[in-house]
Every structure is written in C-alpha cells, then in structure tokens.
Scaffold this motif. Sequence first.
Motif, PDB file in Angstrom:
ATOM      1  N   UNK A   1      39.034  38.991  33.826  1.00 17.66           N
ATOM      2  CA  UNK A   1      38.538  37.619  33.817  1.00 17.66           C
ATOM      3  C   UNK A   1      37.603  37.383  34.990  1.00 17.66           C
TER       4      UNK A   1
ATOM      5  N   UNK B   1      43.393  44.746  34.666  1.00 16.90           N
ATOM      6  CA  UNK B   1      44.351  43.743  34.227  1.00 16.90           C
ATOM      7  C   UNK B   1      43.596  42.543  33.659  1.00 16.90           C
ATOM      8  N   UNK B   2      44.355  41.658  32.986  1.00 15.35           N
ATOM      9  CA  UNK B   2      43.709  40.468  32.419  1.00 15.35           C
ATOM     10  C   UNK B   2      43.054  39.610  33.498  1.00 15.35           C
ATOM     11  N   UNK B   3      43.769  39.280  34.602  1.00 18.17           N
ATOM     12  CA  UNK B   3      43.119  38.458  35.634  1.00 18.17           C
ATOM     13  C   UNK B   3      41.896  39.158  36.235  1.00 18.17           C
TER      14      UNK B   3
ATOM     15  N   UNK C   1      34.342  38.797  32.698  1.00 20.30           N
ATOM     16  CA  UNK C   1      34.021  37.650  31.838  1.00 20.30           C
ATOM     17  C   UNK C   1      33.315  36.543  32.624  1.00 20.30           C
TER      18      UNK C   1
END
Lengths: 264, 292
Positions: free
Chosen positions: A180, A175-177, A184
Amino acid sequence: MADEARIGAARPTRSLGWAIVLFLVLPITIVVPVSLTDQRFLSLPQDGLSLRHYINLVQSADWLSSVAQSFVIALGSMVISVGAGTLCAIGCWRIGSRWSELIRVLMLVPIIVPTIVYALGLYRLWVQLDLLDSYFGVMLAHGVTGIPYVVIIVSTSLASFDPRLEQAARNLGASVPYTLRRVILPSILPGVISGSIFAFIHSWDELVLVLFIASRAIFTLPRRIWDGINEHLDPTMAAVATALVAVTAILLILDMKVRRQRSE
Amino acid sequence: MTASTIAGAPRGRRYFFDERTAYWLMVAPAALLMAAFYFYPLVQVLWISVTEPKPGLGNYAQLFTSASIQRTIVTTLRICVITTAVTLLLGYVVAYVLVHASPRAQRWLFLGVLVPLWISVLVRAFAWVTLLAREGLINTTLRDAGLIDQPIALIWNELGIVIGMVHYMIPYAVLPLYANMRDIDARTISAARGLGGSRFYSFRRVFLPQSMPGIIGATVLVFIFSLGFFVTPAILGGGKTLMIAEYISLQILDLLRWGLGTMLASTLILFIFVLLAALARVVDLKRLFGAG
C-alpha cells in the motif's frame, strides 16, 4: 474523435456557446471592481479605487476568526475524508466483490440526498452526543460528507492503475501495508491530492450543516458571509468574495499542475 | 485462505490477518463512519417523521391539508422544472460547441465551465445580488442610461432564483452531456451530410437521438440537485419565494416543528429515490455520478 471526421459547429451556435460560458464566468468577476469601490455601499468605483474595504476586512476580528475557524475545520475534515476515503477506495477496488460494489454505490447517497435532509438528523444525533457547536462536531460532519467525493476521485485514479503491479509486489513477498505504502499510494498520489483539495473545498464552502449544528462558538466563513448577505450588505462582502475567488483560483491552478503531472 | 490463492501465497513475514481481511479492514473506517454518522441520522429523520409529535402518519396527512405546504411544493416544482429546462438548453449548446471545438478552444471553454464550479456558492449568489438588486448594477446602469424610471424587480422573486440556479447548474448539465457526445461517432454525422442531409437535418435525425442518454442523465441530475437546493434560492428569493429546503429549515430552526420538517425532508428523499429508480431503467446511474 477522429480529427478528419470533425465537423465544426456552425458559427452562430459557436458564438452562442461562448456567450453562455461568458454568462458563467463574468457575473462572478463583478465582485472585484465592487470590492475596490470608494463608496460605502455596493457600487462600482465612482471617483477612484480604494482599498478601504480590504483594510476593513483585515482589521475585523470577526472575519479573521471565521477564516481561521474555517481553515482549521476544513483541514481536520480533509484528514478524515481523505484517510477514510482513500483506504475505502483501495479496499473496494482490490476486493472487487458484490459487497464492495454495494459499498461504493452507498457512498453515492450523500451526493444525492439534499444536505438539508441530512442536517435534521445530524442535529438530533449531535444533541445526543453533545457535539453541537464544537470543532470536532463540525469536522466530523464535513469529514463524513466529504468521503464520497474522495472515494470517487481515488477510484478513478485506481481504474488506470495496473493491478499486476500490486500482485507483483505481493508475490515478491511484500506485506499488504508495505505494498500500500510503496506501490499503490505513490502511483495514485495525484488522485489523492486531487481528492484532498476537493475535500478541503467541500468543507470550506459548506453552509447548511453549519447553520444547524453550530451557533456562537463555531462561526465559519460561509456562515459569516450568509449573515452578511442577509443583514448588512456592504462592499466588505465584496472584498471577502474577491479574496475567496483568488484563493479558489490558486487552488485550481495547483490542481491543474497536479493533473498535468499525472498525465505526463 | 482464498485470498492468497488469488494473489499467490505471500512469503516472508506472516501477518495476523489474511490478505482479504486486510482489505476489508481498509474499507471499514469509511463504512463505519458513514453508517454511524450518515445513515443512522438519515434513518432517524424518517423515524421522527412518524413519531413526533405523536406516532402515526399525521404529519404526512398535512401534505393533503395544508395550503402553505402545497404552495411551497408547487413553487418548488415549478422553479425546478423551469430551471432544468433552461439549464439543459444552455448546457446542451455549450457541450455541443465543446465537443466540436479545436483542442485549444476546448481548453478555454472547459476552464470557463469548471471555474464557477469551484467558486463558493455563496460568492456566486452574492455576485448576483450585486448585479440584480433594486440598487444593483444592472438597475442603476439602466436608470443612468435613461432606459427605465423604476428599478426592475430582478431579484427577491422567482426570476432571481431561476437566474441564480441556472447559473449554478449549467456545469452539472454540461459534464454528462459532454461525456455522452464525446462517444458519438462523428463519422455518422459525416455520412449524413455526405448523403445530402442539411446541417440541421443531420443534427436532428442523427446527432440528437444519439445524445439522448446524455440529455436524460443531465436532466435528472439537474432536477434532483435543484429540488433540495438551499443556499442560492434562499438568498435570491429573499425570504419571499420559499422553496422546500428553505421551508424545512424555517420549520426546524425558527418554529421547532420537528414532525413537519422531517416529514417534508422524508417526502423529498422518497421523491428523489423514486425518480432515480425510474431513471435506473434508462441510464447507467453509477456512470452518471462518476463512479462507473
């Protein structure tokens, strides 16, 4: 630059260059001997070294409370700038549209606009919001003005981060979170830490806004130094200055360590 | 769902937001904070300047009528021009030596340029007061050495301000100059020298023109930073030589003349943005401010 093509600067130019760099560094170091003077006025030590001005400093409730206040405010505003700034840099980097570019450009405005101009507007807003002379008011002001620096520093880190890593994680179903947090952020961590140090120092050293939006309850270190320089110039000031130079040196070494890690 | 076609359709858990929305949500806190607590108050400054004490351009008319305002503006411009010129000259030499130094020397030079940047601006100003004051170290040393009878006025005047400002600004000039010079192909200089050009001739005709973008960038950066600079001029000017930032703070904090103060503040930013707009035609601004 290719090594074989390097032409060294001529000797007089080189000496001049070093002299100018000494002009940058040496005047600051003068605060160290002055802080150790045995006299009661600003001077070099006459009959011997003395720590009395340091003792003055650590026994002064005013100075200590200012240090504590500045520290708390710098920490709080650092959280605001780093939190908002890092997310913003990542978001803009990933979106990469004309709008996100515009936002990044708008982020430069606080660096260009003189603080005094902003201070006037902020004072009026803080009157309306009843935030004058409050911790939260100063933190918010320092936090907001620190965001641009964090965005710039983190964006630089992201520029050397391979976006395919992020896409790979996403394609594998993260997922994005999650991406992250696990992909990232770890790889741009040195940039985030660098940004944090910068945001902290930005608040720690800020005077102009504090002059406008704080008065008696909030009396940060820069404000007390400012009063000291304008009203009672004594070697205690030099002791404060020396302590600050030492703290800066420690932070700088810390930052260099982080950068070295990043380049390894 | 345009975003998922770019990054590949995410499998597994579904989220309430699509990917692009998620990234915009990340931008939102900073954007909202800046809009509410930076840009809104900034616009308010412009607004107050045309509404207080009474609506209209009355405050701006004082630019043309008030002698003290005109004097402050002229002083500010003079000090900024001198500061910028001296800073550029010294910064250019440092950047030039930096670019041509061995890696070891480069590390030390860089440290020397960057350390002052990190040290509190108040500490730097205080150090200069210690050195330059009437009873400061330079004057007492010269007096003890029998070279002077009367202390030299090094501070509480324009000289003091320029010394402090140049000291503050040099790193800001060195960084863009260095970035530009690093990109100059050293082989062009070698070629000029190989073809018989003297060291100085090769510098003037080959290196200098190629470093022009750096010079322009550094000039504008230093000039703009100087214009609105408060702390150093206020301390080293000793309240006698007023630059515009200190003049504004005086109008607001001591005299409560909001119309006048905000008018000067607005004039200052308008002037800066006009300068930047002119500059944007010549160099890449985003790169100059480190966001390229």
